[in-house]
Design an enzyme around this catalytic site. Structure first.
Site, PDB file in Angstrom:
ATOM      1  CD  GLU A 265      19.744 -23.883   9.068  1.00  0.00           C
ATOM      2  OE1 GLU A 265      19.031 -24.694   9.672  1.00  0.00           O
ATOM      3  OE2 GLU A 265      20.335 -24.165   8.009  1.00  0.00           O
ATOM      4  CB  THR A 307      18.079 -28.987   9.210  1.00  0.00           C
ATOM      5  OG1 THR A 307      18.423 -27.800   8.520  1.00  0.00           O
ATOM      6  CG2 THR A 307      17.892 -28.691  10.683  1.00  0.00           C
ATOM      7  CG  HIS A 422      18.228 -21.691   5.614  1.00  0.00           C
ATOM      8  ND1 HIS A 422      18.158 -21.628   4.245  1.00  0.00           N
ATOM      9  CD2 HIS A 422      18.174 -23.010   5.928  1.00  0.00           C
ATOM     10  CE1 HIS A 422      18.068 -22.847   3.753  1.00  0.00           C
ATOM     11  NE2 HIS A 422      18.080 -23.713   4.758  1.00  0.00           N
ATOM     12  CG  ASP A 481      22.079 -27.083  10.594  1.00  0.00           C
ATOM     13  OD1 ASP A 481      22.960 -26.236  10.325  1.00  0.00           O
ATOM     14  OD2 ASP A 481      20.904 -27.002  10.161  1.00  0.00           O
ATOM     15  CG  HIS A 482      23.769 -27.926   7.276  1.00  0.00           C
ATOM     16  ND1 HIS A 482      23.722 -26.721   6.626  1.00  0.00           N
ATOM     17  CD2 HIS A 482      22.507 -28.147   7.729  1.00  0.00           C
ATOM     18  CE1 HIS A 482      22.490 -26.250   6.658  1.00  0.00           C
ATOM     19  NE2 HIS A 482      21.728 -27.090   7.335  1.00  0.00           N
TER      20      HIS A 482
HETATM   21  C1  GP9 Z   1      13.814 -25.732   7.688  1.00  0.00           C
HETATM   22  C2  GP9 Z   1      15.165 -25.827   8.289  1.00  0.00           C
HETATM   23  C3  GP9 Z   1      16.228 -25.511   7.283  1.00  0.00           C
HETATM   24  O1  GP9 Z   1      12.807 -26.243   8.487  1.00  0.00           O
HETATM   25  O2  GP9 Z   1      15.347 -27.045   8.865  1.00  0.00           O
HETATM   26  O3  GP9 Z   1      16.437 -26.557   6.444  1.00  0.00           O
HETATM   27  P1  GP9 Z   1      17.826 -26.891   5.735  1.00  0.00           P
HETATM   28  O4  GP9 Z   1      17.693 -26.373   4.339  1.00  0.00           O
HETATM   29  O5  GP9 Z   1      18.934 -26.241   6.465  1.00  0.00           O
HETATM   30  O6  GP9 Z   1      17.893 -28.362   5.803  1.00  0.00           O
HETATM   31 MN    MN Z   2      19.984 -26.408   8.279  1.00  0.00          MN
END
Ligand code: GP9
Ligand code: MN
Length: 626
Positions: A265, A307, A422, A481-482
């Site tokens: 994440e 994500t 996150h 992911d980003h």
């Molecule tokens: C929440 C997780 C985080 O289920 O995928 O979301 P994001 O804000 O990074 O897209």
């Molecule tokens: Mn994410």
């Protein structure tokens, strides 16, 4: 008019405004909203306006839309009109406020799908509150004044004539035309690629941008109804022309093995090898990259679906949408996605995630992508101690996932979506394993602690995989992911790196880790190919010995010797071997200097074509014809 003897300043103002027509009220509200919009551009959005003409365009661009927006009050009678002016002013301010909050983190503007997908991302949570500032109250000051005036004023009965209303509309349209004309002179390149929301706001203003966005969202509905097989053939032809053969040595190297995909994440590549006060931020990953295939010029390509966009890029090898998340907007489309393809080769597929199953509309979309099972929050034991922010902390998440994983039918394709790292990077004291840096940005300071925690969780997961015996039958693939540190907080990173970030370095910050680890691998290799998440699916398929010629996708196997150095971003920017196109400028990668646009031009056509074709597949649901 003279102020009565002994009256205060406030009373003078009161008398001046007391008996006026509703038209005066309208015009005052227009001027206030205009100034406010411009003030928001100046003080909150960093729109990078460099020229005098650019500044003038910025200054004039709210007026046409403000005249028209508040002009909607003319549809109402004289008595209620000031009330409507106030309501429209309030709603417009709320839109500006929403833009401002969104911009503060994403350096981007809200789109209709962002609003409609709010229920799928848990509404307005802790992340949104963390973005508010007491200074935002200034946005509402003019409304208080208008409310006061509305209550205090004695409104004349004179009707606003039809002629006046038409004149207002004509002035607004003329101003808009002048705005378009000036933009054609000042920012001609933006008409070539209408991807970048920031450029649209800079050129036409926040309200016109939102009007454009509404029209843009409506277009695909018609496109889907008229779609046919011929569009698909056109795309197939393009894809076939760009297909490259797999690397023969590695083709099938992971045949029959389980695939364990880990979504790190918000993890950017700069954390790899980074030290804070002499301590490694990712000690486990630093070791792992030495014993794995590690791609150090690998970029995330996500847009507003975060994500879920990364997941979509991987499973479909298509591009995400220019606005909103595919998961939320097109869950009913046909996708010939990775779980489905692997299913045809005897693989069982499952996703593991410690958040609610409806987040990003995953419960619906995973069915369309062809997943066999989704282990979500309801399958885990959550307590006050083992949760933070969006859900289960990464360490208990892996721990509680292990029994499920051990029971899966093999070979499997499994995906683990981490959560602890996150925004706003909350971390309990007992989970802190590194001293944070001390920048002025708490978000940046905390980020290093949550990444350190995530690294520990991955280390523990590897240990558990080894203990369970699954490790030796599995290929483990990790990807960021980003970004986690958005442009808005990059100043904090400059403090950590002790250097100022050039535009080229800022683009390079969008690199995320991409690591492929074979069981027992000790001969690590760092691969510098410029690539992105769209390339993950063909890379996995090639490793499993599955040819990709028949699939409709935009990625390329990363081990293929013919893999070109090229990655396209959703906003129209791209990176090649030697150049970076970003913010409508071309840069040389070697020295970070701006170079002539001609150097980047050879990739323009392909960039636009790929994004357009990928969008067509989604808007028109073209894979249903395959
Ligand atoms: C929440 C997780 C985080 O289920 O995928 O979301 P994001 O804000 O990074 O897209
Ligand atoms: Mn994410």
């Amino acid at each position: 008019m003279e102020a009565p003897c002994g009256s205060t300043h406030l009373e003078v103002v009161y008398i001046l405004f007391r008996r006026h027509s509703t038209f005066t009220f309208y015009l005052t509200a227009v001027v206030l909203l205009w100034i406010k919009t411009f003030a928001v551009y100046e003080f909150y959005f960093d729109l990078n306006v460099h020229s005098l003409m650019g500044q003038f365009i910025l200054w004039m661009n709210p007026i046409s839309s403000v005249l028209l927006l508040l002009g909607m009050s003319f549809f109402f009678g004289n008595r209620v009109r000031p009330g409507w002016v106030l309501i429209i002013s309030f709603l417009s301010t709320m839109l500006l406020f929403a833009d401002l909050l969104y911009y503060r983190f994403y350096i981007d503007f809200i789109t209709i799908p962002v609003i409609t997908q709010l229920p799928s991302v848990g509404g307005l949570g802790q992340s949104t509150v963390a973005l508010m500032s007491p200074f935002d109250l200034f946005l509402f000051l003019d409304l208080i004044f208008l409310l006061w005036w509305l209550k205090a004023g004695t409104w004349t009965e004179t009707q606003v004539t039809r002629k006046t209303k038409l004149s207002v509309a004509a002035v607004a349209v003329l101003l808009l035309a002048a705005n378009v004309g000036l933009v054609k002179v000042e920012h001609p390149q933006m008409f070539e690629a209408f991807y970048n929301r920031k450029s649209i706001v800079k050129a036409f203003g926040a309200f016109n941008y939102h009007a454009y966005d509404i029209v843009a969202q409506a277009k695909p509905v018609a496109a889907r109804a008229f779609a046919s097989n011929s569009e698909l053939e056109q795309i197939e032809q393009y894809v076939n022309e760009h297909e490259i053969p797999p690397n023969q040595d590695l083709f099938g190297a992971a045949k029959g093995k389980n695939i364990i995909l880990i979504s790190l994440e918000s993890t950017q590549n700069f954390v790899i090898g980074q030290k804070i006060n002499g301590e490694e931020v990712t000690p486990f990953l630093n070791d792992l990259v030495k014993n794995s295939y590690y791609f150090d010029h690998f970029y995330h390509q996500t847009e507003q679906g975060k994500t879920s966009d990364a997941e979509f890029l991987i499973d479909s090898s298509l591009y995400p949408l220019p606005s909103g998340s595919v998961f939320v907007r097109y869950p009913e489309n046909e996708y010939n996605a990775l779980p489905e393809i692997l299913g045809d080769h005897g693989y069982y597929s499952a996703v593991f995630h410690g958040n609610e199953r409806t987040f990003w509309n995953r419960d619906e979309m995973y069915d369309s992508l062809g997943y066999d099972h989704f282990f979500s929050q309801r399958d885990y034991h959550l307590t006050d101690e083992n949760t933070i922010n969006y859900g289960l902390k990464d360490i208990p998440f892996f721990k509680q996932s292990m029994p499920y994983l051990k029971d899966l039918q093999q070979p499997f394709y499994s995906k683990f979506l981490l959560l602890s790292n996150h925004f706003p990077f909350l971390i309990d004291p007992e989970d802190r394993m590194i001293e944070p840096p001390h920048t002025d940005f708490e978000i940046v300071n905390n980020y290093f602690m949550t990444v350190r925690y995530e690294d520990e969780a991955v280390k523990k997961f590897f240990q558990m995989l080894k203990e369970s015996g699954l490790y030796k039958n599995s290929v483990i693939i990790l990807y960021g992911d980003h970004y986690g540190i958005s442009e808005a907080y990059e100043k904090g990173l400059e403090k950590v790196f002790n250097e100022e970030l050039s535009p080229v370095e800022k683009v390079k910050l969008q690199r995320v880790p991409f690591i492929i680890h074979f069981p027992g691998q000790t001969d690590g290799k760092t691969i510098h190919t410029v690539a992105g998440q769209v390339d993950i699916r063909p890379t996995i398929l090639h490793l499993l010995g599955i040819r990709t010629d028949d699939f409709l996708h935009f990625g390329h196997g990363l081990f293929s010797p013919q893999k070109e150095d090229f990655v396209i971003f959703r906003n129209g920017s791209f990176v090649t071997e030697n150049y970076i196109w970003s913010g409508n400028r071309c840069y040389s990668k070697s020295d970070g200097k701006k170079v002539s646009k001609a150097k980047c031009e050879p990739w323009f056509e392909r960039r636009s074509r790929e994004l357009e074709l990928s969008d067509m597949i989604l808007y028109e649901d073209l894979l249903r014809f395959k």
